[in-house]
Enzyme design. Structure first.
Site, PDB file in Angstrom:
ATOM      1  N   GLU A   7     -26.939  37.050 -39.936  1.00  0.00           N
ATOM      2  CA  GLU A   7     -27.597  36.096 -39.016  1.00  0.00           C
ATOM      3  C   GLU A   7     -28.926  36.060 -39.063  1.00  0.00           C
ATOM      4  O   GLU A   7     -29.745  37.079 -38.999  1.00  0.00           O
ATOM      5  CB  GLU A   7     -27.106  36.361 -37.605  1.00  0.00           C
ATOM      6  CG  GLU A   7     -25.348  36.105 -37.664  1.00  0.00           C
ATOM      7  CD  GLU A   7     -24.807  36.154 -36.256  1.00  0.00           C
ATOM      8  OE1 GLU A   7     -23.782  35.791 -36.025  1.00  0.00           O
ATOM      9  OE2 GLU A   7     -25.572  36.613 -35.405  1.00  0.00           O
ATOM     10  N   CYS A  33     -17.864  41.695 -28.679  1.00  0.00           N
ATOM     11  CA  CYS A  33     -18.812  41.168 -29.284  1.00  0.00           C
ATOM     12  C   CYS A  33     -18.338  40.108 -30.386  1.00  0.00           C
ATOM     13  O   CYS A  33     -17.147  40.158 -30.652  1.00  0.00           O
ATOM     14  CB  CYS A  33     -19.980  42.190 -29.952  1.00  0.00           C
ATOM     15  SG  CYS A  33     -19.150  43.197 -30.882  1.00  0.00           S
ATOM     16  N   ASP A  34     -19.355  39.565 -31.277  1.00  0.00           N
ATOM     17  CA  ASP A  34     -18.798  38.423 -31.981  1.00  0.00           C
ATOM     18  C   ASP A  34     -17.509  38.640 -32.955  1.00  0.00           C
ATOM     19  O   ASP A  34     -16.765  37.679 -33.052  1.00  0.00           O
ATOM     20  CB  ASP A  34     -20.083  38.084 -32.928  1.00  0.00           C
ATOM     21  CG  ASP A  34     -21.177  37.544 -31.848  1.00  0.00           C
ATOM     22  OD1 ASP A  34     -20.867  37.442 -30.803  1.00  0.00           O
ATOM     23  OD2 ASP A  34     -22.227  37.190 -32.424  1.00  0.00           O
ATOM     24  N   ASP A  42     -23.980  42.412 -33.155  1.00  0.00           N
ATOM     25  CA  ASP A  42     -24.952  41.596 -33.747  1.00  0.00           C
ATOM     26  C   ASP A  42     -26.399  41.715 -33.116  1.00  0.00           C
ATOM     27  O   ASP A  42     -27.407  41.861 -33.889  1.00  0.00           O
ATOM     28  CB  ASP A  42     -24.700  40.137 -33.726  1.00  0.00           C
ATOM     29  CG  ASP A  42     -23.520  39.645 -34.692  1.00  0.00           C
ATOM     30  OD1 ASP A  42     -22.648  40.808 -35.227  1.00  0.00           O
ATOM     31  OD2 ASP A  42     -23.133  38.747 -34.921  1.00  0.00           O
ATOM     32  N   SER A  44     -26.864  33.072 -35.687  1.00  0.00           N
ATOM     33  CA  SER A  44     -26.387  33.754 -34.315  1.00  0.00           C
ATOM     34  C   SER A  44     -26.140  32.304 -33.679  1.00  0.00           C
ATOM     35  O   SER A  44     -26.568  31.172 -33.657  1.00  0.00           O
ATOM     36  CB  SER A  44     -27.466  34.355 -33.662  1.00  0.00           C
ATOM     37  OG  SER A  44     -26.946  34.345 -32.168  1.00  0.00           O
TER      38      SER A  44
END
Length: 553
Positions: free
Chosen positions: A443, A121-122, A80, A469
């Protein structure tokens, strides 16, 4: 006990299959062992997963020393922080589904008996947990670890500081040269973003649900302890196969409620709502947005964690990690200690020897919380009949009333922010950025950070059918459902309409009558999709509402 791999190991007619495996190093002894897929999201293009390949090697060592055979395979990651503010951000949430799909297909296709899903990561984190739930093979989630803080002018900094520097630059508080200097030091090495942003929120969730080993959430990516927790993950996975303990035995409804309690206590990312709903669906567990509000109302916010607070994940690790937080919640009756975990023990058993650390300020005692109730709430009203999410951490005000400033894309809004066209009191509306409309719920960290950098974070409200985010702070409301692209009422807000938001009463309302909204709806036609071919087009056709996790199918 029969294993999926027996289909290849045992039958004479599978000799051709086995021959292919000898070619990649299998031995005759390996056909007597359980086979474990070790799914790595490693790539050279992102710090968040840059160390995943190393972790996979250590996991395989643990599997081997416990009598199993581990084999690594890769899937994608879309980071992201790199995609943020660009068209590429539309690929981020879509990647969650592809990660889950690819892990599922590889394990089915190669008859694996278990799965270790390594994330960073996300979207790699929920994607891995979704795959574990969907396959329901003995499985564990392993987090790659948080990045260490950077240093700028003698202070710790994270990626959030550089995003907010863009806003400070726009108001003349930071020079171009200072921004360039900060960008070179904010991210000093491997690991996911350092605050209690989405990656660290989801890693904390893995511990809270019992699908990750204790302390695996908070060990930094570059800490030597990452090697041994990875080997222990391999050991534990083989035990799970031997005991026939599976993810759906662990990720029960009570485990999801435990996870929500930890998110609320730590001031975690609003993306936890979206991802937990999606994981629950894969488990066959009933979970709704209302559950988040119910848990929030009884769970104090005690973690003084960035973005709303002062500390990062490394700070939490040094004072006791997620287990210390969970032990406090368990002792207060705010978690269910009877839930099973991947250790083969209950949550209560895992936490039996955990002690509260009184010599720290990262996590407050429950008797002196930052907020008496949790860090996010679910709002409903004529803008969001199916709900939306608001994060309260760090806010001193819980209501806002002002005129709508309406933008149909993130880019148009960002242009207005950088021109300083957004004023205190405004309610910024960014729409057609939902699951279908974006597609992919981009986001809005570039926008929210620029507003914060201009000192407007708590002076304007921002409403979107997209996402925020985990690093976002301020008076921000996301996941508005139904989204604009399917005819949700957010599509019919006009410039200047007065919007009222009240977190205490859980209301979000535009001062327009039902009759006027119906009139505005007349003649409305959904805009054409932004993509008409490829993965994003397929996602547009399949994805559901954010209020149900934005899952496909």
């Amino acid at each position: 006990m029969a294993l999926p791999s027996d289909a290849i190991k045992l039958k004479i007619e599978r000799a051709p299959n086995r021959s292919m495996l000898y070619a990649v190093g299998f031995t005759a002894e390996d056909f007597k062992k359980p086979w474990v897929g070790v799914a790595s999201c490693w790539s050279e293009g992102t710090p968040c997963n840059f160390n995943n390949h190393d972790l996979a090697g250590w996991v395989k060592e643990g599997i081997a020393r416990s009598g199993g055979l581990g084999k690594e395979f890769n899937t994608i990651s879309v980071t992201d922080g790199i995609a943020m503010g660009t068209e590429g951000m539309k690929a981020s949430l879509v990647s969650r589904e592809i990660i889950a799909d690819s892990m599922e297909l590889y394990c089915i296709g190669h008859s694996y008996d278990g799965l270790v899903a390594i994330g960073g990561c996300d979207k790699t984190n929920p994607g891995g947990m979704m795959a574990l739930a969907r396959l329901n093979l003995p499985g564990i989630f392993l987090y790659g670890g948080s990045i260490m803080p950077g240093s700028f002018h003698g202070k710790d900094v994270t990626i959030l500081d550089i995003f907010e520097a863009v806003g400070r630059n726009a108001v003349g508080e930071m020079s171009d040269e200072e921004v360039y200097a900060l960008e070179q030091v904010a991210c000093p090495g491997a690991g996911a973003c350092g605050g209690m942003f989405t990656a660290n929120t989801m890693s904390s969730i893995s511990e809270a649900m019992g699908i990750g080993l204790p302390y695996s959430a908070s060990i930094p990516a570059i800490d030597p302890a990452r090697a041994e927790i990875s080997r222990q993950t391999g050991d534990a996975l083989v035990r799970l196969i031997n005991d026939n303990l599976r993810p759906r035995d662990i990720m029960t409804r009570d485990a999801f409620l435990n996870a929500i309690a930890v998110v609320e206590a730590l001031g975690g990312s609003t993306n936890a709502v979206l991802h937990l709903l999606a994981i629950a669906k894969e488990c066959g567990v009933t979970l709704t947005m209302q559950d988040f509000d119910d848990v929030s109302s009884r769970t104090p916010h005690i973690g003084d964690m960035s973005p709303s607070g002062r500390y990062n994940m490394y700070d939490l690790h040094k004072v006791g990690g997620v287990p210390m937080v969970m032990r406090a919640l368990l002792d207060a009756g705010l978690m269910n200690g009877d839930c099973m975990t991947v250790t083969g023990k209950t949550m209560r058993e895992n936490l039996a020897d955990v002690q509260w650390n009184p010599d720290q300020n990262v996590v407050r005692p429950l008797s002196n919380p930052l907020r008496a109730a949790g860090s996010m709430v679910i709002l409903k009203g004529n803008i969001a009949p199916d709900g939306c999410v608001m994060k309260l951490g760090g806010l001193t005000v819980t209501s806002h009333r002002g005129p709508a400033r309406v933008f149909d894309t993130e880019e148009k809004c960002m242009e207005a922010v950088m021109k300083r066209d957004i004023k205190a009191g405004d309610v910024v509306v960014i729409r057609y950025e939902g699951p279908k409309g974006g597609p992919g719920m981009r986001e809005m960290l570039s926008v929210t950070s620029a507003l914060s950098g201009q000192h407007l974070g708590d002076k304007v409200a921002l409403i979107t059918d997209g996402r925020f985010s985990g690093a976002t702070r301020g008076f921000m409301i996301a996941h508005v459902a139904p989204e604009a692209a399917v005819g949700g009422n957010i599509a019919f807000i006009n410039e200047g309409d007065i919007i009222e938001i009240n977190a205490d009463t859980r209301k979000i309302h535009v001062d327009v009558s039902d009759e006027e909204l119906a009139r505005r709806r007349q003649g409305w036609v959904a805009p054409p999709p932004n993509y008409t071919w490829g993965a994003l087009w397929k996602y547009t056709r399949l994805v559901g509402s954010a209020s149900e996790g934005a899952v496909c199918g």
